[in-house]
Motif scaffolding. Structure first.
Motif, short mmCIF file in Angstrom:
data_model
loop_
_atom_site.label_atom_id
_atom_site.label_comp_id
_atom_site.label_asym_id
_atom_site.label_seq_id
_atom_site.Cartn_x
_atom_site.Cartn_y
_atom_site.Cartn_z
N LYS A 1 17.34 59.78 88.39
CA LYS A 1 15.86 59.28 89.67
C LYS A 1 17.45 58.33 90.30
O LYS A 1 17.33 59.06 91.76
N VAL A 2 18.07 57.33 89.93
CA VAL A 2 19.44 56.53 90.76
C VAL A 2 19.86 58.21 91.47
O VAL A 2 20.92 58.03 92.09
N TRP A 3 20.77 58.65 90.77
CA TRP A 3 21.33 59.54 90.58
C TRP A 3 21.60 61.01 91.85
O TRP A 3 22.39 60.82 92.41
N ASP A 4 20.29 60.98 91.84
CA ASP A 4 20.04 62.01 91.88
C ASP A 4 19.87 61.37 93.88
O ASP A 4 19.64 62.59 94.95
N ALA A 5 19.28 60.20 94.09
CA ALA A 5 18.90 59.69 95.41
C ALA A 5 20.55 59.41 95.76
O ALA A 5 20.41 58.57 96.73
N LEU A 6 21.43 59.57 94.71
CA LEU A 6 22.66 58.60 95.31
C LEU A 6 23.21 59.84 96.82
O LEU A 6 22.98 60.70 96.58
N PRO A 7 23.67 59.59 97.64
CA PRO A 7 24.17 60.02 98.61
C PRO A 7 24.99 60.96 97.61
O PRO A 7 26.17 60.83 96.79
N GLU A 8 25.79 62.36 98.37
CA GLU A 8 26.54 62.96 97.88
C GLU A 8 27.97 62.62 97.60
O GLU A 8 28.44 62.77 96.89
N ALA A 9 28.58 61.97 98.90
CA ALA A 9 29.55 61.47 98.51
C ALA A 9 29.86 59.80 96.87
O ALA A 9 30.89 60.78 96.59
N GLN A 10 29.23 60.22 96.44
CA GLN A 10 28.81 58.53 95.77
C GLN A 10 29.19 59.96 94.43
O GLN A 10 29.80 59.52 93.12
N ARG A 11 27.94 61.26 94.46
CA ARG A 11 27.83 61.78 93.68
C ARG A 11 29.14 62.19 93.51
O ARG A 11 29.53 62.59 92.38
N GLU A 12 30.08 62.61 94.33
CA GLU A 12 31.17 63.59 93.59
C GLU A 12 32.36 62.68 93.33
O GLU A 12 33.02 63.81 92.22
N ALA A 13 32.20 60.77 93.42
CA ALA A 13 33.45 59.90 93.23
C ALA A 13 32.52 60.51 91.68
O ALA A 13 33.78 59.80 90.53
N GLY A 14 31.63 60.13 91.07
CA GLY A 14 30.61 60.84 89.84
C GLY A 14 31.26 61.48 88.70
O GLY A 14 32.00 60.85 87.77
N TYR A 15 31.54 62.68 89.27
CA TYR A 15 32.23 63.10 88.80
C TYR A 15 33.76 63.47 89.18
O TYR A 15 34.17 63.93 88.29
N GLN A 16 34.47 63.16 89.94
CA GLN A 16 35.74 62.86 89.76
C GLN A 16 36.32 61.87 88.68
O GLN A 16 37.18 61.93 88.13
N ALA A 17 35.52 60.63 88.28
CA ALA A 17 35.63 60.03 87.49
C ALA A 17 35.59 60.51 86.83
O ALA A 17 36.71 60.51 85.88
N HIS A 18 34.48 61.28 85.89
CA HIS A 18 34.53 62.10 85.26
C HIS A 18 35.68 62.88 84.04
O HIS A 18 36.44 63.06 83.26
N LEU A 19 36.34 63.95 85.14
CA LEU A 19 37.19 64.96 85.52
C LEU A 19 38.95 63.70 85.43
O LEU A 19 39.30 64.18 84.27
N ALA A 20 39.04 62.79 85.46
CA ALA A 20 39.63 61.86 85.81
C ALA A 20 39.93 61.12 84.66
O ALA A 20 41.14 61.56 83.62
N PHE A 21 38.92 60.90 83.54
CA PHE A 21 38.32 60.82 82.46
C PHE A 21 39.46 61.59 81.18
O PHE A 21 39.78 61.84 80.33
N ARG A 22 38.30 62.97 82.04
CA ARG A 22 38.69 64.33 80.59
C ARG A 22 40.30 64.36 80.72
O ARG A 22 41.20 64.29 80.17
N GLU A 23 41.05 64.57 82.20
CA GLU A 23 42.55 64.46 82.28
C GLU A 23 43.22 63.21 81.74
O GLU A 23 44.35 64.21 80.70
N SER A 24 43.01 62.42 81.27
CA SER A 24 43.93 61.42 80.60
C SER A 24 43.41 61.78 79.08
O SER A 24 44.79 61.99 78.60
#
Length: 121
Positions: free
Chosen positions: A15-38
């Protein structure tokens, strides 16, 4: 040794995730992408995947030669598996270090578990 980093979610965190602004959700996706790349850059990543919505899951039982299925999500589960990273590294400590970098670790929704080597003597 291989380790599975399991990422969980629950109704409150979802519910918290779904309520986040699009920019914050995108930042979460980018954090996973950076972690995966590392992990890939270090040579420790085997595979990483996110799982589809738990409502698409099916529980399978096979008893007496008969297969039965039940639709998800499963109400008795407080937390649901959302995704995973399968890694290979030199120690549990290193796997825990990686697990601590998963964004969901901040909420206590990450589990690190060794993979059994069924081919070992």
């Amino acid at each position: 040794m291989k380790y599975l980093i399991l990422i969980y979610t629950n109704p409150a965190t979802r519910k918290v995730w779904d309520a986040l602004p699009e920019a914050q959700r995108e930042a979460g996706y980018q954090a996973h992408l950076a972690f995966r790349e590392s992990l890939a850059d270090s040579g420790e990543l085997i595979v990483a995947e996110a799982l589809a919505d738990p409502a698409t899951a099916r529980r399978v039982t096979a008893t007496g030669g008969r297969t039965r299925t039940a639709d998800g999500p499963f109400a008795e589960a407080k937390e649901l598996l959302a995704g995973f990273y399968l890694i290979e590294c030199e120690s549990l400590e290193r796997a825990i270090e990686h697990g601590s970098r998963v964004p969901e670790a901040e909420f206590g929704l990450v589990e690190v578990r060794p993979i059994l080597d069924l081919h070992a003597p």
